[in-house]
Scaffold this motif. Structure first.
Motif, PDB file in Angstrom:
ATOM      1  N   ARG A 175       0.824   7.420  -0.869  1.00  0.00           N
ATOM      2  CA  ARG A 175       0.743   6.144  -0.153  1.00  0.00           C
ATOM      3  C   ARG A 175       0.150   6.309   1.241  1.00  0.00           C
ATOM      4  N   THR A 176      -0.790   5.435   1.553  1.00  0.00           N
ATOM      5  CA  THR A 176      -1.416   5.385   2.873  1.00  0.00           C
ATOM      6  C   THR A 176      -1.363   3.948   3.377  1.00  0.00           C
ATOM      7  N   TYR A 177      -1.743   3.748   4.627  1.00  0.00           N
ATOM      8  CA  TYR A 177      -1.874   2.392   5.188  1.00  0.00           C
ATOM      9  C   TYR A 177      -3.326   1.970   5.129  1.00  0.00           C
ATOM     10  N   PRO A 178      -3.636   0.753   4.716  1.00  0.00           N
ATOM     11  CA  PRO A 178      -2.713  -0.138   4.000  1.00  0.00           C
ATOM     12  C   PRO A 178      -2.669   0.231   2.530  1.00  0.00           C
ATOM     13  N   TRP A 179      -1.538  -0.017   1.890  1.00  0.00           N
ATOM     14  CA  TRP A 179      -1.395   0.295   0.475  1.00  0.00           C
ATOM     15  C   TRP A 179      -1.784  -0.935  -0.333  1.00  0.00           C
ATOM     16  N   THR A 180      -2.745  -0.784  -1.203  1.00  0.00           N
ATOM     17  CA  THR A 180      -3.279  -1.901  -1.977  1.00  0.00           C
ATOM     18  C   THR A 180      -3.192  -1.582  -3.465  1.00  0.00           C
ATOM     19  N   HIS A 181      -3.450  -2.596  -4.287  1.00  0.00           N
ATOM     20  CA  HIS A 181      -3.485  -2.362  -5.732  1.00  0.00           C
ATOM     21  C   HIS A 181      -4.609  -1.403  -6.094  1.00  0.00           C
ATOM     22  N   GLY A 182      -5.738  -1.518  -5.416  1.00  0.00           N
ATOM     23  CA  GLY A 182      -6.840  -0.602  -5.682  1.00  0.00           C
ATOM     24  C   GLY A 182      -6.476   0.830  -5.373  1.00  0.00           C
ATOM     25  N   ARG A 183      -5.797   1.047  -4.263  1.00  0.00           N
ATOM     26  CA  ARG A 183      -5.391   2.406  -3.907  1.00  0.00           C
ATOM     27  C   ARG A 183      -4.290   2.910  -4.821  1.00  0.00           C
ATOM     28  N   SER A 184      -3.430   2.004  -5.287  1.00  0.00           N
ATOM     29  CA  SER A 184      -2.408   2.404  -6.242  1.00  0.00           C
ATOM     30  C   SER A 184      -3.072   2.858  -7.544  1.00  0.00           C
ATOM     31  N   ARG A 185      -4.111   2.131  -7.975  1.00  0.00           N
ATOM     32  CA  ARG A 185      -4.843   2.561  -9.169  1.00  0.00           C
ATOM     33  C   ARG A 185      -5.455   3.939  -8.940  1.00  0.00           C
TER      34      ARG A 185
END
Length: 515
Positions: A468-478
């Motif tokens: 997890r990084t800032y900001p955490w997004t759905h794209g980054r979760s994928r």
């Protein structure tokens, strides 16, 4: 439910300062640990008189544990004339700036001033061990090496030998901590360290076994194996009484609510360890306290404590297995990756989904019969929070009026916006048409998906969350979960992870791992 992150007002620190304590008051340290030590040391010196500073006292350098939102927990151990002090430990919590936000002193009740004669034993270690063995009066026990210390949890501090007696049988194990007066040989305190309380649960069957603590003939809803995990009313004190039998199984009884909280939180810690290889809720072996009886139709996590309220009808406390794991799941979310509370609407939605996913994982780990709160992908159906059954449906969020797919309007309640990631997790774990479980629609990609199982899905989700990084997004979760699938497993799981994200309209990301 609501991951509130407000901290209480700064409290006066009831800790003992000591002469010669090295700190960095007045300095401008750069690291969070340095700021924490500087702030704690300043407060310790400022409040030395309140804690009856005695000549010969010293505090060891603190052990520092990181917490959510930049919190630091500093554990100081006290010595007197070089001897450890039982009950003299101090725990100070600071925020990211080094400002003290909370403190706990573990039990010292009187000034320590034993003098040279008072710290010289007259009873030998061997005599103390024999005395301690006499306390158990069983077979197969053995005494550990006695340790000389000062027992300070009574009005009259005494020099004692601490002896741990262990053994017994599998059916009746013995682990007793005995404090023998080192001057006259009397037993000052004898503590049974094994306590498996019997709880009358509302949501987990009857009876259930929970870990509790015992001392001096009293029992308390404090978990001795999972530091800081305890349960009580809104005052913050753990429930305590003379028997180790808790609750009456009724939905309005707060002691019963704590039975369910401890059961759920203890199982959650076990699940984290056994399925996800995480050491405790905060990742460093520790958990967090809980309070029940909040006069609100809500549960929340405030960064250091979990609060539980009641349903709209006031007939049930909101402490079912999935609801408990949901709140402790917020603590996990805030102690992974970059850490800290969610900062924008999309991240708050992902935090709520994280709680729901951990709730489903906890139910599947415990694997209750369906007649109780069996393993499913419904959220809060047992507590009937609003009088309409489940508050969320992970396999088809639209059944509760929530969005199935990405993107959503981030101006809505983050609990509703949890839908896309909840839906992704179900599709990854179970697929579109699992046998004996609800079917699940797709928003894009292939119309049929095959699940990989909830344990694998949970491991991929959690391992991605740790990035997890800032900001955490759905794209980054994928992106993170695809990477996790590749690192943990292989091409089949990578393909399934991508397909489940595509099915909720979260498409390929730049730099995404390939197989």
């Amino acid at each position: 439910m609501n991951p509130r992150t407000k901290l209480g007002a700064v409290v006066a620190v009831a800790v003992m300062g000591v002469s010669g304590l090295t700190g960095s008051a007045g300095a401008s340290p750069g690291t969070p640990d340095q700021r924490a030590v500087a702030g704690a040391d300043r407060s310790i010196r400022e409040h030395a008189e309140e804690l009856r500073l005695a000549p010969g006292d010293a505090l060891t350098p603190p052990t520092i544990t990181s917490g959510p939102g930049g919190l630091r927990y500093l554990l100081y151990r006290r010595t007197h004339h070089g001897l450890p002090v039982h009950g003299g430990e101090v725990i100070v919590a600071t925020d990211r700036t080094g400002t003290v936000v909370n403190a706990v002193v573990t039990g010292q009740r009187a000034t320590l001033n034993l003098g040279a004669a008072g710290v010289t034993p007259r009873v030998s270690a061997a005599e103390a061990a024999a005395k301690a063995l006499g306390e158990t009066a069983g077979t197969g026990e053995k005494a550990g090496t006695p340790r000389l210390l000062i027992h300070a949890t009574t009005d009259h501090p005494r020099l004692t030998w601490e002896v741990v007696v262990t053994g017994g049988t599998e059916a009746a194990p013995v682990s007793r901590r005995v404090f023998v007066d080192a001057l006259d040989g009397t037993v000052v305190e004898s503590v049974d360290q094994i306590a498996h309380g019997i709880g009358n649960s509302r949501f987990n069957g009857n009876p259930v076994t929970i870990r509790t603590a015992t001392s001096g003939g009293r029992y308390s809803m404090i978990d001795p194996d999972r530091p800081y995990l305890q349960c009580g009313g809104m005052s913050g004190a753990a429930y305590t009484k003379s028997t180790d039998n808790w609750g009456n199984g009724q939905g309005t009884n707060l002691e019963t609510a704590c039975v369910d909280v401890l059961f759920g939180a203890q199982k959650f810690s076990d699940m984290l360890k056994q399925w996800l290889n995480r050491n405790g809720v905060n990742g460093a072996g520790n958990s967090y306290p809980a309070r029940v009886g909040m006069s609100d139709v809500d549960n929340y996590w405030n960064g250091s404590t979990v609060y539980f309220g009641h349903n709209m009808a006031k007939s049930e406390q909101l402490v079912s297995l999935d609801m408990v794991a949901h709140e402790y799941g917020h603590a996990v979310f805030e102690t992974v990756g970059v850490g800290g509370p969610p900062i924008d609407d999309e991240e708050k939605a992902l935090a709520e989904s994280t709680g729901d996913i951990f709730g489903a994982l906890n139910e599947h780990y415990v694997n209750h019969p369906v007649a109780l709160d069996g393993p499913d992908y419904l959220v809060g159906e047992e507590v009937n929070m609003a009088g309409t059954g489940p508050i969320r449906y992970m396999f088809n969020p639209s059944l509760a009026g929530d969005p199935n797919c990405y993107p959503v309007s981030w101006n809505v309640d983050p609990h509703r916006a949890a839908g896309p990631q909840n839906h992704w997790f179900y599709l990854l774990a179970e697929g579109t048409t699992p046998v004996g479980k609800p079917t699940s629609p797709v928003c894009g990609g292939p119309p049929t998906l095959t699940g990989i199982g909830i344990v694998k899905a949970g491991q991929i989700f959690y391992s991605g969350l740790r990035l997890r990084t800032y900001p955490w997004t759905h794209g980054r979760s994928r992106q993170a979960t695809v990477y996790a699938a590749k690192m943990l497993f292989g091409c089949a799981e990578v393909t399934a992870t991508k397909a489940a994200w595509t099915a909720v309209n979260v498409g390929p990301q730049p730099g995404e791992a390939t197989c």
